[in-house]
Design a protein around this motif. Structure first.
Motif, PDB file in Angstrom:
ATOM      1  N   GLU A   1     -45.250  19.341 -20.967  1.00 14.97           N
ATOM      2  CA  GLU A   1     -45.750  18.257 -22.456  1.00 14.97           C
ATOM      3  C   GLU A   1     -44.507  17.663 -21.729  1.00 14.97           C
ATOM      4  OE1 GLU A   1     -44.406  16.620 -26.696  1.00 14.97           O
ATOM      5  OE2 GLU A   1     -46.030  18.878 -26.674  1.00 14.97           O
ATOM      6  N   LEU A   2     -44.619  16.109 -21.944  1.00 15.52           N
ATOM      7  CA  LEU A   2     -43.609  15.426 -21.093  1.00 15.52           C
ATOM      8  C   LEU A   2     -42.863  14.262 -22.499  1.00 15.52           C
ATOM      9  CD1 LEU A   2     -46.315  14.393 -18.008  1.00 15.52           C
ATOM     10  CD2 LEU A   2     -44.238  15.338 -18.080  1.00 15.52           C
ATOM     11  N   ALA A   3     -43.917  14.430 -23.292  1.00 15.53           N
ATOM     12  CA  ALA A   3     -43.287  13.072 -24.302  1.00 15.53           C
ATOM     13  C   ALA A   3     -44.333  13.083 -25.542  1.00 15.53           C
ATOM     14  CB  ALA A   3     -43.620  11.674 -23.735  1.00 15.53           C
ATOM     15  N   ARG A   4     -43.759  12.787 -26.941  1.00 18.71           N
ATOM     16  CA  ARG A   4     -44.571  12.482 -27.715  1.00 18.71           C
ATOM     17  C   ARG A   4     -44.433  10.899 -28.949  1.00 18.71           C
ATOM     18  NH1 ARG A   4     -47.925  16.373 -30.905  1.00 18.71           N
ATOM     19  NH2 ARG A   4     -47.662  17.991 -28.706  1.00 18.71           N
ATOM     20  N   LEU A   5     -45.084  10.755 -28.937  1.00 17.53           N
ATOM     21  CA  LEU A   5     -45.024   9.969 -30.278  1.00 17.53           C
ATOM     22  C   LEU A   5     -45.181  10.154 -31.529  1.00 17.53           C
ATOM     23  CD1 LEU A   5     -43.128   6.669 -30.787  1.00 17.53           C
ATOM     24  CD2 LEU A   5     -45.737   5.793 -30.765  1.00 17.53           C
ATOM     25  N   PRO A   6     -44.110  10.282 -32.481  1.00 14.26           N
ATOM     26  CA  PRO A   6     -45.315  11.316 -34.005  1.00 14.26           C
ATOM     27  C   PRO A   6     -46.343  10.061 -34.669  1.00 14.26           C
ATOM     28  CG  PRO A   6     -43.002  11.662 -33.795  1.00 14.26           C
ATOM     29  CD  PRO A   6     -42.735  10.559 -32.330  1.00 14.26           C
ATOM     30  N   GLY A   7     -46.871  10.769 -35.194  1.00 13.78           N
ATOM     31  CA  GLY A   7     -47.721   8.962 -36.561  1.00 13.78           C
ATOM     32  C   GLY A   7     -47.759   9.923 -37.469  1.00 13.78           C
ATOM     33  N   LEU A   8     -48.077   8.861 -38.409  1.00 14.31           N
ATOM     34  CA  LEU A   8     -48.162   9.909 -39.914  1.00 14.31           C
ATOM     35  C   LEU A   8     -49.644  11.022 -40.171  1.00 14.31           C
ATOM     36  CD1 LEU A   8     -46.961   6.595 -42.090  1.00 14.31           C
ATOM     37  CD2 LEU A   8     -45.328   8.727 -41.682  1.00 14.31           C
ATOM     38  N   THR A   9     -49.908  11.661 -40.187  1.00 16.89           N
ATOM     39  CA  THR A   9     -50.958  12.083 -41.297  1.00 16.89           C
ATOM     40  C   THR A   9     -51.675  10.700 -42.010  1.00 16.89           C
ATOM     41  OG1 THR A   9     -50.016  13.340 -42.935  1.00 16.89           O
ATOM     42  CG2 THR A   9     -49.986  14.594 -40.735  1.00 16.89           C
ATOM     43  N   ARG A  10     -52.997  11.423 -42.551  1.00 16.32           N
ATOM     44  CA  ARG A  10     -53.683  11.290 -43.471  1.00 16.32           C
ATOM     45  C   ARG A  10     -53.032  10.613 -44.636  1.00 16.32           C
ATOM     46  NH1 ARG A  10     -59.284  12.019 -43.512  1.00 16.32           N
ATOM     47  NH2 ARG A  10     -59.077  12.353 -45.873  1.00 16.32           N
ATOM     48  N   GLN A  11     -52.371  11.987 -44.549  1.00 15.61           N
ATOM     49  CA  GLN A  11     -51.572  12.668 -47.000  1.00 15.61           C
ATOM     50  C   GLN A  11     -50.564  11.332 -46.721  1.00 15.61           C
ATOM     51  OE1 GLN A  11     -52.621  16.631 -48.129  1.00 15.61           O
ATOM     52  NE2 GLN A  11     -50.267  16.766 -47.106  1.00 15.61           N
ATOM     53  N   GLU A  12     -49.223  11.527 -45.321  1.00 11.62           N
ATOM     54  CA  GLU A  12     -48.647  10.658 -45.429  1.00 11.62           C
ATOM     55  C   GLU A  12     -48.081   9.421 -45.408  1.00 11.62           C
ATOM     56  OE1 GLU A  12     -45.755  13.640 -42.319  1.00 11.62           O
ATOM     57  OE2 GLU A  12     -47.473  12.687 -41.354  1.00 11.62           O
ATOM     58  N   ALA A  13     -49.436   9.033 -45.129  1.00 10.39           N
ATOM     59  CA  ALA A  13     -49.740   7.491 -45.315  1.00 10.39           C
ATOM     60  C   ALA A  13     -50.035   6.718 -46.601  1.00 10.39           C
ATOM     61  CB  ALA A  13     -51.033   7.281 -43.665  1.00 10.39           C
ATOM     62  N   ARG A  14     -50.709   8.259 -46.718  1.00 12.13           N
ATOM     63  CA  ARG A  14     -51.261   7.397 -48.803  1.00 12.13           C
ATOM     64  C   ARG A  14     -49.637   7.747 -48.848  1.00 12.13           C
ATOM     65  NH1 ARG A  14     -55.849   7.117 -50.241  1.00 12.13           N
ATOM     66  NH2 ARG A  14     -57.939   8.647 -49.045  1.00 12.13           N
ATOM     67  N   THR A  15     -48.308   8.659 -48.544  1.00  9.73           N
ATOM     68  CA  THR A  15     -47.279   8.476 -49.328  1.00  9.73           C
ATOM     69  C   THR A  15     -46.423   7.753 -49.444  1.00  9.73           C
ATOM     70  OG1 THR A  15     -47.630  10.759 -49.499  1.00  9.73           O
ATOM     71  CG2 THR A  15     -45.823   9.925 -50.544  1.00  9.73           C
TER      72      THR A  15
END
Length: 558
Positions: A93-107
């Motif tokens: 693994e070289l790099a990772r940009l975290p993204g919101l889960t659908r549940q986190e987006a709702r919150t």
């Protein structure tokens, strides 16, 4: 066409039933404008297309009343929507940009977020899952007639409108559709654009190591894919090595997956090539079942030289891929098409219902063509960034040189990921700087920053977001068409008198009052005119004596 052709007469004919055509039909249908939507496919696509819905498109879907149904499509509520880069998925693994889960987006969407101030965060959902929702919404409107399974074979200009010649895909039965207005939402091979003699301008193809030239998308089923990687699950997986390049996207989080592979020159894009590519990007054997494949071209940065016929009051217009063609980096093609349809929808309804002025439809090109050019530039820049990234010779070696090479490349990829995906300015900062409906001095136009968004209500901008209470965004308070927004210090009785007078003249406008100093500070004036597409049309602390002139400009009247 022979004399036995069936004939239809309508106000608006829409050629093409993708997102642009369906959103346009919804905008017309909710206002009761008769229209006919023609598409050669009888059902929504069964093959992957666009992969994400921007915050701005989600705001439009909220305004139209079905954002929750869109957000329910795609990945499970707890599935990580990260973007991750690897030498190969089962390797480094070289790099990772975290993204919101659908549940986190709702919150988190109800929280105050200075960087992404919107009630509707972007949604990672496949277009093939979203189009059925759009089609169901189209069917809700009685004024919309669907003609699915019909192919548009040619388009003719009339003195006051256009004529679509169509035939049934299955039976060959002929149909003629005469309309006061024709909109080509019929993609890169648009019959409407062909009839108008309009060309694309820009780059047609650009060879790169990745996202340039011929590509092959492989749609496959592999429930064991995530376990085979041995890594945290992601929405996007990028394979970056000197042998092969690939982009793999999770569709449902349980095993439906799409992978875009670069096709080298001279290589046949057959099943054997696809199987080799899937195993090479994983870096290890794994079980998969190929559902389908589709070849396409990356490298486009094309915008039509005109978005409508050349008359002062156009009757034939273009939207979506018929008006602009993207390389998919940055996810702008489908979303720019949705924004086109929203802009054009209220304007077509206005002229059909008699309250739109003679210059209203001409403003569509003035407002949307610069946005198309801006968005294609962004997508092209991201394709250049990822597609021309130099890859060191020792990248995959388990050695000191290999580890050093991966560290350097990982930093570059992390920077690229932020520049491609963390783009509030692209999503929220679209601004109609040269619109004849605004009348703004160009010197007042804000700088366009792809990576930062400063909320403001300068006329031409998207109306800025704030929460009125725990459940309602200020957008939810706006009327269907024009809204005269009255904020702290406004003259509400005078505003109501002006809107009542306008309604008597047939102009759909309502007064909406929002109390509190926060809204007044954000919008920068006591009185703000909000257009049907939720862009700011005018603002001032005082209501002018000539408010008819202000409203006239906003609706394209002389």
């Amino acid at each position: 066409m022979g004399s036995t052709s069936k004939k239809l007469r309508t106000r608006v004919a829409i050629a093409g039933g993708g997102p642009a055509g369906m959103v346009l039909a919804i905008e017309l249908g909710r206002r009761g404008v008769p229209c006919v939507l023609v598409d050669e496919d009888e059902r929504p696509p069964l093959f992957p297309k666009a992969n994400a819905t921007t915050a701005r498109s989600m705001e439009h879907f909220r305004r139209l009343g079905f954002s929750e149904r869109i957000r329910a499509q795609g990945l499970p509520p707890d599935f990580p929507q990260d973007i991750a880069y690897f030498t190969r998925y089962a390797s480094h693994e070289l790099a990772r940009l975290p993204g919101l889960t659908r549940q986190e987006a709702r919150t988190r969407r109800a929280a105050h977020d200075d960087r992404w101030p919107t009630p509707e965060p972007l949604h990672r959902g496949q277009q093939m899952l979203i189009e059925p929702v759009l089609l169901e919404e189209v069917r809700r409107h009685a004024s919309v007639t669907l003609r699915l399974g019909m192919r548009v074979t040619s388009v003719a200009r009339l003195d006051a409108g256009g004529l679509l010649h169509c035939e049934s895909v299955s039976t060959g039965e002929a149909l003629q559709i005469e309309a006061d207005y024709v909109v080509g939402c019929d993609g890169p091979r648009s019959r409407v654009r062909e009839a108008l003699g309009i060309r694309y301008e820009g780059l047609r193809e650009d060879d790169r190591d990745f996202m340039g030239g011929r590509m092959l998308t492989v749609y496959f089923r592999a429930p064991g894919f995530y376990a085979a990687t041995g890594k945290q699950r992601s929405w996007q997986y990028w394979a970056v090595n000197r042998e092969c390049r690939g982009l793999t996207i999770s569709i449902d989080g349980t095993g439906q997956i799409a992978c875009a592979l670069q096709r080298p020159a001279g290589v046949t894009p057959n099943r054997e090539f696809a199987e080799r590519g899937l195993i090479a990007t994983m870096g290890a054997p794994f079980d998969f079942d190929i559902i389908g494949m589709s070849e396409w071209t990356a490298g486009y940065m094309l915008v039509a030289e005109r978005f409508a016929d050349d008359s002062p009051e156009p009757r034939l217009l273009l939207a979506g891929d018929a008006a602009h063609l993207f390389t998919p980096t940055g996810g702008q093609g489908y979303n720019t098409a949705v924004d086109d349809a929203v802009n054009l929808g209220w304007k077509l309804a206005a002229v059909c219902q008699g309250w739109g002025g003679p210059s209203l439809l001409a403003s569509y090109q003035a407002e949307r063509q610069p946005i198309a050019r801006r968005n294609t530039r962004f997508s092209y820049a991201m394709a250049e960034s990822i597609g021309r990234l130099p890859l060191p010779e020792h990248l995959e070696q388990d050695s000191g040189q290999g580890r050093a090479a991966r560290a350097v490349l990982g930093e570059r990829l992390a920077d690229h990921a932020r520049r491609e995906f963390d783009i509030p300015g692209i999503h929220l900062g679209m601004f109609y700087a040269d619109s004849p409906l605004i009348g703004l001095d160009a010197s007042h136009a804000p700088a366009d920053n792809w990576y930062a968004y400063r909320a403001h209500a300068i006329p031409g901008a998207r109306a800025p977001h704030l929460w009125v209470d725990n459940q309602r965004a200020i957008f939810d308070c706006f009327s269907r068409d024009f809204t005269l927004l009255c904020l702290e210090g406004s003259d509400v009785p005078a505003a109501e008198a002006l809107t009542a007078k306008a309604r008597k003249a047939g102009i759909p406008i309502d007064t909406v009052q929002v109390a509190g100093g926060t809204a007044r500070e954000l919008y920068g004036a006591n009185h703000v005119l909000i257009r049907p597409d939720h862009h700011v049309g005018w603002r001032d602390d005082r209501l002018p004596q000539n408010f008819d002139t202000v409203l006239g400009r906003a609706r394209g009247a002389p």
